[in-house]
Design a protein around this motif. Structure first.
Motif, PDB file in Angstrom:
ATOM      1  N   GLN A 112     102.967  70.240   8.611  1.00 33.15           N
ATOM      2  CA  GLN A 112     102.657  69.587   7.342  1.00 33.15           C
ATOM      3  C   GLN A 112     103.541  68.360   7.110  1.00 33.15           C
ATOM      4  O   GLN A 112     103.082  67.351   6.592  1.00 33.15           O
ATOM      5  N   GLN A 113     104.805  68.430   7.524  1.00 30.73           N
ATOM      6  CA  GLN A 113     105.760  67.367   7.211  1.00 30.73           C
ATOM      7  C   GLN A 113     106.063  66.440   8.393  1.00 30.73           C
ATOM      8  O   GLN A 113     107.120  65.808   8.432  1.00 30.73           O
ATOM      9  N   THR A 192      97.023  67.978   6.293  1.00 29.14           N
ATOM     10  CA  THR A 192      96.609  66.970   5.315  1.00 29.14           C
ATOM     11  C   THR A 192      97.204  67.198   3.928  1.00 29.14           C
ATOM     12  O   THR A 192      97.043  66.361   3.049  1.00 29.14           O
ATOM     13  N   SER A 193      97.934  68.291   3.733  1.00 29.51           N
ATOM     14  CA  SER A 193      98.354  68.643   2.372  1.00 29.51           C
ATOM     15  C   SER A 193      99.441  67.732   1.825  1.00 29.51           C
ATOM     16  O   SER A 193      99.598  67.608   0.611  1.00 29.51           O
ATOM     17  N   ALA A 194     100.216  67.077   2.701  1.00 25.11           N
ATOM     18  CA  ALA A 194     101.279  66.184   2.237  1.00 25.11           C
ATOM     19  C   ALA A 194     100.804  64.737   2.114  1.00 25.11           C
ATOM     20  O   ALA A 194     101.602  63.848   1.824  1.00 25.11           O
ATOM     21  N   LEU A 195      99.511  64.518   2.299  1.00 29.60           N
ATOM     22  CA  LEU A 195      98.976  63.158   2.321  1.00 29.60           C
ATOM     23  C   LEU A 195      98.279  62.807   1.018  1.00 29.60           C
ATOM     24  O   LEU A 195      97.732  63.671   0.328  1.00 29.60           O
ATOM     25  N   ASP A 196      98.283  61.522   0.693  1.00 27.44           N
ATOM     26  CA  ASP A 196      97.506  61.049  -0.439  1.00 27.44           C
ATOM     27  C   ASP A 196      96.015  61.217  -0.134  1.00 27.44           C
ATOM     28  O   ASP A 196      95.589  61.067   1.022  1.00 27.44           O
ATOM     29  N   PRO A 197      95.213  61.504  -1.138  1.00 30.29           N
ATOM     30  CA  PRO A 197      93.785  61.759  -0.898  1.00 30.29           C
ATOM     31  C   PRO A 197      93.075  60.654  -0.131  1.00 30.29           C
ATOM     32  O   PRO A 197      92.203  60.927   0.700  1.00 30.29           O
ATOM     33  N   GLU A 198      93.478  59.400  -0.371  1.00 28.45           N
ATOM     34  CA  GLU A 198      92.759  58.302   0.273  1.00 28.45           C
ATOM     35  C   GLU A 198      93.035  58.178   1.762  1.00 28.45           C
ATOM     36  O   GLU A 198      92.311  57.485   2.477  1.00 28.45           O
ATOM     37  N   VAL A 199      94.095  58.832   2.271  1.00 31.28           N
ATOM     38  CA  VAL A 199      94.387  58.722   3.706  1.00 31.28           C
ATOM     39  C   VAL A 199      94.111  60.020   4.462  1.00 31.28           C
ATOM     40  O   VAL A 199      94.294  60.082   5.671  1.00 31.28           O
ATOM     41  N   ILE A 200      93.655  61.049   3.735  1.00 37.34           N
ATOM     42  CA  ILE A 200      93.331  62.307   4.409  1.00 37.34           C
ATOM     43  C   ILE A 200      92.278  62.081   5.482  1.00 37.34           C
ATOM     44  O   ILE A 200      92.320  62.664   6.563  1.00 37.34           O
TER      45      ILE A 200
END
Length: 272
Positions: A112-113, A192-200
């Motif tokens: 995740q990280q 994808t949980s640590a990412l901003d929605p627009e870059v998922i």
């Protein structure tokens, strides 16, 4: 009490040997049972996704397979041979560190990280394992690293440090770094949980391309239900350290049979 391992085969044999097999695997922390006698097989080239509520044991499955945690019971097999154990005089005994390292080399994991080395460029991050673990020459390792960075759309950022990259870009480098070790199995833990929605979408598209182009066996934990439905061959819903229900995505999402699965999916839909 020492577990009787005589019932477990020394080697999996036959035409359809799974790439991964959890055989009656248990993980305890003191009195707390996190994984409860898990039986799970993943075929070569299959993409399996684990979903479920927090605390159901999802990520622990990946950590056990990556040997970041030790099992409390049962046996894990990888590519037909035991990983957590090894044969000695016709019996299974706990694996040595050398045996663990050898079998674990077939597995790559994305966290995740990201966990990139902050002082190394993208290409250097991808070269580190092949040079120092696989013994490749720097020239060969660089060629492999650059090819993989190109595959994940990061060729133009190969000389950037992680701090100079967005979260989605760092995660794509992390995927390339794992692939550089040429694993047979890839594990994805909430990538994808640590990412901003627009870059998922950047990361999910890379994983989609891997499933389409390569015969990698993949095991993924995610809260992205739409992504799981689109990409998976099979979905396993975990609850209290066990598989409560499993099936192909369409069947599990559209007509779940177990009440706990129905409750979970209803809550997920209401949260969107």
């Amino acid at each position: 009490m020492t577990e009787d391992l005589s019932a477990y085969p020394l080697q999996l044999e036959g035409r359809d040997v799974p790439m991964v097999r959890f055989a009656n695997v248990t993980k305890r922390y003191g009195e707390l049972v996190v994984i409860d006698k898990l039986d799970l097989e993943i075929a070569a080239g299959e993409m399996v996704t684990i979903i479920g509520p927090s605390g159901s044991g999802k990520t622990t499955v990946l950590r056990l397979l990556m040997t970041l945690e030790k099992i409390s019971g049962g046996v894990i097999y990888v590519d037909g041979e035991p990983m957590t154990h090894m044969a000695n005089r016709g019996k299974l005994v706990p694996a040595s560190d050398a045996h663990l390292r050898r079998v674990r080399s077939k597995i790559g994991m994305c966290f995740q990280q990201f966990n990139l080395f902050p002082h190394m460029t993208a290409v250097a991050n991808c070269m580190e394992g092949p040079v120092h673990v696989l013994g490749m020459s720097p020239k060969e390792a660089r060629e492999r690293a650059e090819s993989l960075l190109d595959r994940v759309g990061m060729a133009d950022r190969r000389d950037h440090l992680p701090a100079q990259l967005s979260g989605g870009q760092q995660q794509r480098v992390a995927i390339a770094r794992a692939l550089a070790m040429r694993p047979k199995i890839m594990l994805f833990d909430e990538v994808t949980s640590a990412l901003d929605p627009e870059v998922i979408g950047e990361v999910t598209n890379v994983i989609r391309s891997l499933t389409a182009e390569h015969s990698l066996t993949m095991l993924m934990v995610t809260h992205q239900m739409g992504f799981a439905r689109d990409i998976s061959d099979r979905i396993c819903f975990f609850f209290k350290g066990r598989i409560e229900e499993e099936g192909v995505p369409k069947a599990l999402f559209e007509s779940p049979q177990r009440a706990r699965t129905q409750q979970f999916l209803r809550a997920v839909r209401e949260a969107i």
